[in-house]
Design an enzyme around this catalytic site. Sequence first.
Site, PDB file in Angstrom:
ATOM      1  N   ARG A   1       0.809  -1.218   0.000  1.00 55.35           N
ATOM      2  CA  ARG A   1       0.000   0.000   0.000  1.00 55.35           C
ATOM      3  C   ARG A   1       0.843   1.268   0.000  1.00 55.35           C
ATOM      4  NH1 ARG A   1      -2.323   0.820   4.485  1.00 55.35           N
ATOM      5  NH2 ARG A   1      -1.362  -0.878   5.655  1.00 55.35           N
TER       6      ARG A   1
ATOM      7  N   MET B   1       6.128   3.349  -2.684  1.00 52.49           N
ATOM      8  CA  MET B   1       7.042   2.470  -3.416  1.00 52.49           C
ATOM      9  C   MET B   1       6.394   1.117  -3.680  1.00 52.49           C
ATOM     10  SD  MET B   1      10.185   3.288  -4.423  1.00 52.49           S
ATOM     11  CE  MET B   1      11.273   1.885  -4.138  1.00 52.49           C
TER      12      MET B   1
ATOM     13  N   GLY C   1      14.453  -2.545  -0.107  1.00 52.89           N
ATOM     14  CA  GLY C   1      14.481  -1.140  -0.479  1.00 52.89           C
ATOM     15  C   GLY C   1      14.130  -0.248   0.684  1.00 52.89           C
TER      16      GLY C   1
ATOM     17  N   SER D   1      14.852   1.811   3.899  1.00 52.49           N
ATOM     18  CA  SER D   1      16.028   2.451   4.477  1.00 52.49           C
ATOM     19  C   SER D   1      15.854   2.572   5.987  1.00 52.49           C
ATOM     20  CB  SER D   1      16.266   3.829   3.856  1.00 52.49           C
ATOM     21  OG  SER D   1      15.165   4.683   4.111  1.00 52.49           O
TER      22      SER D   1
ATOM     23  N   ASN E   1      19.149   3.047  -2.600  1.00 54.35           N
ATOM     24  CA  ASN E   1      18.432   3.739  -3.673  1.00 54.35           C
ATOM     25  C   ASN E   1      18.441   2.852  -4.910  1.00 54.35           C
ATOM     26  OD1 ASN E   1      17.497   5.653  -5.658  1.00 54.35           O
ATOM     27  ND2 ASN E   1      18.099   7.273  -4.242  1.00 54.35           N
TER      28      ASN E   1
ATOM     29  N   HIS F   1      13.444  14.901   0.801  1.00 53.94           N
ATOM     30  CA  HIS F   1      12.440  13.861   0.582  1.00 53.94           C
ATOM     31  C   HIS F   1      11.057  14.363   0.995  1.00 53.94           C
ATOM     32  CE1 HIS F   1      15.945  11.222   0.232  1.00 53.94           C
ATOM     33  NE2 HIS F   1      15.134  10.330  -0.298  1.00 53.94           N
ATOM     34  N   HIS F   2      10.057  13.583   0.652  1.00 60.51           N
ATOM     35  CA  HIS F   2       8.676  13.894   1.029  1.00 60.51           C
ATOM     36  C   HIS F   2       8.535  13.902   2.552  1.00 60.51           C
ATOM     37  CE1 HIS F   2       8.054   9.580   1.965  1.00 60.51           C
ATOM     38  NE2 HIS F   2       8.866   9.395   0.935  1.00 60.51           N
TER      39      HIS F   2
ATOM     40  N   LYS G   1       8.502  10.608   5.012  1.00 56.12           N
ATOM     41  CA  LYS G   1       9.647   9.716   5.201  1.00 56.12           C
ATOM     42  C   LYS G   1       9.993   9.633   6.684  1.00 56.12           C
ATOM     43  CE  LYS G   1      14.336   8.816   3.502  1.00 56.12           C
ATOM     44  NZ  LYS G   1      14.039   7.393   3.241  1.00 56.12           N
TER      45      LYS G   1
ATOM     46  N   GLY H   1      18.784   6.819   3.579  1.00 60.21           N
ATOM     47  CA  GLY H   1      19.739   5.750   3.333  1.00 60.21           C
ATOM     48  C   GLY H   1      20.724   6.107   2.242  1.00 60.21           C
TER      49      GLY H   1
END
Length: 266
Positions: free
Chosen positions: A11, A14, A98, A100, A126, A154-155, A158, A164
């Site tokens: 959900r 990513m 993926g 971090s 990344n 970043h958004h 996060k 990372g």
Amino acid sequence: MTINVVIAGPRGRMGTEAVKMVTNEPSFNLVACIDRKNDGEKMREYPNLSQQNIPVFESPEECFHTKKADVFIDLTVPEACFDHATLAIQNNIRTVIGTSGLTASQIEELTILSNNNQTGCIIAPNFAIGAVLMMQFSKMAAKYFPDVEIIEKHHDQKLDAPSGTAVKTVELIKETRTAKSQGRPDEEETMPGARGAEEEGIHVHSVRLPGHVAHQEVIFGSSGQTLTIKHDSIDRQSFMSGVKFAVEKVMDMNKLVYGLENILDI
């Protein structure tokens, strides 16, 4: 050969893209997902994700024991990711991470487990190929430009800071740069935290704002010149080619690799 895949975190932003990528890739077969609060549902019940009749498990143990998986992709949060990855590797399921925010000790534990079980694992700070190149170019530049600072953006959802990618960039730079102090020795922060985090003299600044996806610039300074190496991911699709490559590559691995640069021909 068809690769059977399990995704944790379907959900998330990513995870949503990963589900789309896996279900649209002819050589991949999404056999299940792991979601912390939608046990027993089907992927077709998730808005905008998939119309396929793919089961969703809340328990990773049940998922790994019920479904035959070749590769497990984790795109969740650090506290869940470590447990998920440990279970997957213990069940000889190759793993692509993926997420971090894993600690150095957690990465070390997964490395030992992966190597002992001879079960491949890739941890990628990344997945964007451009970001991997940005980190490698920064490592090269640091040999000649030891004064360096990092700004990563970043958004605002996060969880970890610095990212990372920033942490990995610092690690790579340290391989070619001798630790040193930067700026005036008597400088004073009149507002605590103004100079950001510091690792061996490298200052790292984290920005969290709506509208951002993933961005990083590495700024080098020298007498009479500056060098900026910058990468921007403006859409999460930028990560999917790297995820696909990692899934394919991990099938031929029997140990843990930290960093996508270690499996790219660069």
